[in-house]
Scaffold this motif. Structure first.
Motif, PDB file in Angstrom:
ATOM      1  N   SER A  61       0.852  -1.188   0.000  1.00  0.00           N
ATOM      2  CA  SER A  61       0.000   0.000   0.000  1.00  0.00           C
ATOM      3  C   SER A  61       0.889   1.238   0.000  1.00  0.00           C
ATOM      4  O   SER A  61       2.031   1.200   0.454  1.00  0.00           O
ATOM      5  N   GLY A  62       0.391   2.333  -0.543  1.00  0.00           N
ATOM      6  CA  GLY A  62       1.205   3.543  -0.650  1.00  0.00           C
ATOM      7  C   GLY A  62       2.167   3.393  -1.822  1.00  0.00           C
ATOM      8  O   GLY A  62       1.782   3.028  -2.939  1.00  0.00           O
ATOM      9  N   ILE A  63       3.437   3.654  -1.583  1.00  0.00           N
ATOM     10  CA  ILE A  63       4.461   3.490  -2.627  1.00  0.00           C
ATOM     11  C   ILE A  63       4.742   2.002  -2.803  1.00  0.00           C
ATOM     12  O   ILE A  63       5.209   1.336  -1.878  1.00  0.00           O
ATOM     13  N   ASN A  64       4.444   1.477  -3.997  1.00  0.00           N
ATOM     14  CA  ASN A  64       4.682   0.052  -4.199  1.00  0.00           C
ATOM     15  C   ASN A  64       6.144  -0.197  -4.607  1.00  0.00           C
ATOM     16  O   ASN A  64       6.954   0.727  -4.757  1.00  0.00           O
ATOM     17  N   GLY A  65       6.479  -1.473  -4.823  1.00  0.00           N
ATOM     18  CA  GLY A  65       7.863  -1.838  -5.106  1.00  0.00           C
ATOM     19  C   GLY A  65       8.426  -1.212  -6.373  1.00  0.00           C
ATOM     20  O   GLY A  65       9.588  -0.798  -6.418  1.00  0.00           O
ATOM     21  N   ILE A  66       7.604  -1.143  -7.438  1.00  0.00           N
ATOM     22  CA  ILE A  66       8.084  -0.588  -8.712  1.00  0.00           C
ATOM     23  C   ILE A  66       8.380   0.910  -8.564  1.00  0.00           C
ATOM     24  O   ILE A  66       9.414   1.402  -9.007  1.00  0.00           O
ATOM     25  N   GLU A  67       7.487   1.635  -7.916  1.00  0.00           N
ATOM     26  CA  GLU A  67       7.707   3.061  -7.706  1.00  0.00           C
ATOM     27  C   GLU A  67       8.913   3.311  -6.807  1.00  0.00           C
ATOM     28  O   GLU A  67       9.695   4.253  -7.019  1.00  0.00           O
ATOM     29  N   LEU A  68       9.084   2.443  -5.812  1.00  0.00           N
ATOM     30  CA  LEU A  68      10.214   2.584  -4.887  1.00  0.00           C
ATOM     31  C   LEU A  68      11.540   2.402  -5.625  1.00  0.00           C
ATOM     32  O   LEU A  68      12.495   3.154  -5.406  1.00  0.00           O
ATOM     33  N   ILE A  69      11.598   1.409  -6.520  1.00  0.00           N
ATOM     34  CA  ILE A  69      12.815   1.185  -7.302  1.00  0.00           C
ATOM     35  C   ILE A  69      13.143   2.415  -8.144  1.00  0.00           C
ATOM     36  O   ILE A  69      14.297   2.845  -8.228  1.00  0.00           O
TER      37      ILE A  69
END
Length: 495
Positions: A61-69
């Protein structure tokens, strides 16, 4: 290289379970392992904590893994992104790879798969780090070993970024054979050793195909590097069984990096006389100037009369003299020799070979240095002016007598200096000038003495010394034999 690890998953037990698994793997490069439970928290942590491996869940939820990368890839380097996914997350995984992920794990995580994946990423990071540091080291060394290097230069600041402590020590490692593969192997050994031992930060790269430089850095006391030196010297798997020699400087500050490098190079030159398979960590002895001065005189005469090079035993005798020099004298002689080549008229204009004379530090063996000297003398002789080529050996000897008859020279000394026997010199001289060597030497001295006697302020003792005689008695006897009267009587007649 220390590799920090960050695990991100919105489920606490998954994060802590993976962290516990990793801690049991015993991977030596792994440093700090942190966990967090959201993309937002990961961004906050990475403002100060810089992980080299990031393992993140894709769906959060929130910033997912793809956005975090996407976001972390702008601030972390070097970094390897790994993703956690379920069996039905194909599209997410594909997008993750497109945005910088390098591998993935399926849930639930299996310990053996996780270990293999982390070991692989550690190896890739180590290789990437090593290649970057070698490239950086090569760039910085090229600047730091130049004479114009100064502490305030941008290169010094760049070095300080990677080597933050106050103490520096240079080591130069020379290989007896010319192989880039060997240099790469030496660097690999150094990085492997430093990864497993507390050796402090360092820079390392090849500086030529036969030499590798290592700049070590430490806060106060130097680490015990004896195991590293022993390992390098004892490893025989290098290309074609090439041997190593190691020169080590003392400890100095950043401003002395240039002098530390050449101190290591100076110590390494011992290998020319003492061979490879050794560690050289002390200064060469002070030069024996008397012996090196004799050889300088020989070379000076040789450059004046290049045809001497082709006499029967000249080169062997010159090599015998060179072998008597210690390494410091040999270096001084080499610098003197190359200076003569550059300054001599025969070395001007069309003699292009003097423009790229190697440094004394470039020679890997005494035999290589000796071969170079012989080749340069031969090249010099082939380019020397015609008047020098046409001048015979005996003419050169007469010229030497004309310039030095006021010294205590003898037939044997002059013969030795020109690499012929005394009897042969005497014969050649008589054939050329119709008088013996000794008669010509006496003629030069007596002619000069007769002129000196016109000066009433000069004593007979002083004139004897000025014309090459050891004492007034020997001078007076020679003068009377030549002119038929004593020097004192000659002076009275003249007045």
């Amino acid at each position: 290289m220390t590799i920090n690890f960050l695990i991100i998953d919105d489920e606490y037990y998954i994060c802590e379970g993976i962290r516990t698994m990793i801690m049991t793997f015993g991977i030596p490069e792994l440093g700090e392992i942190r966990t967090c439970y959201s993309g937002e928290e990961a961004l906050s942590i990475c403002r100060t904590f810089k992980p080299q491996i990031v393992l993140t869940d894709i769906k959060m939820s929130g910033i997912n893994g793809i956005e975090l990368i996407k976001l972390l890839s702008k601030t972390l380097y070097p970094v390897r992104f790994l993703v956690l996914s379920g069996y039905d997350d194909y599209e997410y995984v594909r997008n993750a790879f497109q945005n910088g992920a390098v591998d993935y794990l399926l849930k639930p995580v299996i310990s053996e798969q996780l270990k293999k994946l982390i070991e692989k990423q550690c190896q890739l990071l180590r290789t990437d780090f090593q290649e970057r540091m070698i490239s950086l080291s090569r760039h910085l060394f090229a600047a730091a070993i130049q004479p114009e290097y100064r502490f305030c230069s941008s290169h010094a600041k760049e070095i300080q970024t990677y080597l933050p402590y106050s103490n520096y020590m240079f080591s130069v490692i020379a290989c007896s054979k010319d192989h880039t593969e060997t240099a790469a192997y030496i660097i690999e050994l150094i990085y492997d050793y430093c990864a497993c031992h507390t050796a402090g930060p360092f820079l390392c790269s090849d500086i030529t195909e036969k030499k590798t430089a290592l700049l070590l850095n430490y806060p106060q006391h130097a680490p015990d590097l004896a195991p590293l030196w022993d390992m390098l010297l004892n490893r025989t798997e290098t290309s074609d069984n090439a041997e190593l020699a190691i020169g080590i400087s003392r400890t100095g500050n950043l401003a002395s990096v240039y002098s530390l490098y050449y101190e290591a190079e100076n110590r390494l030159t011992f290998r020319l006389l003492e061979g490879y398979g050794k560690l050289y960590a002390s200064d060469p002895p002070t030069p024996g100037r008397k012996q090196s001065g004799k050889i300088k005189q020989i070379i000076s005469n040789l450059l004046k009369s290049p045809e001497l090079l082709y006499s029967s035993n000249l080169w062997d005798q010159l090599c015998t003299q060179l072998h008597r020099l210690n390494i410091t004298d040999l270096k001084h002689f080499y610098n003197y020799f190359t200076g003569l080549l550059r300054s001599n008229p025969a070395g001007c204009g069309n003699v292009e070979y003097i423009e790229h004379l190697p440094s004394f530090y470039d020679f890997s063996s005494y035999a290589e240095l000796e071969e170079f000297l012989h080749r340069q003398l031969q090249t010099y002789a082939s380019y020397c002016p015609k008047e020098l080529k046409n001048q015979s050996n005996i003419e050169n000897i007469k010229e030497y007598v004309d310039k030095n008859f006021t010294s205590h020279i003898t037939l044997k000394e002059v013969a030795d200096l020109h690499f012929i026997s005394a009897s042969h010199l005497s014969k050649l001289f008589h054939e050329k000038y119709n008088m013996s060597f000794q008669a010509y030497l006496t003629f030069c001295r007596m002619t000069y003495a007769e002129n000196l006697l016109h000066d009433p302020l000069l004593s007979i003792q002083e004139i004897a010394a000025m014309t090459g005689y050891e004492n007034a008695f020997n001078f007076s006897r020679a003068f009377k034999n030549y002119f038929g009267i004593s020097p004192s009587h000659h002076r009275r007649q003249d007045s």
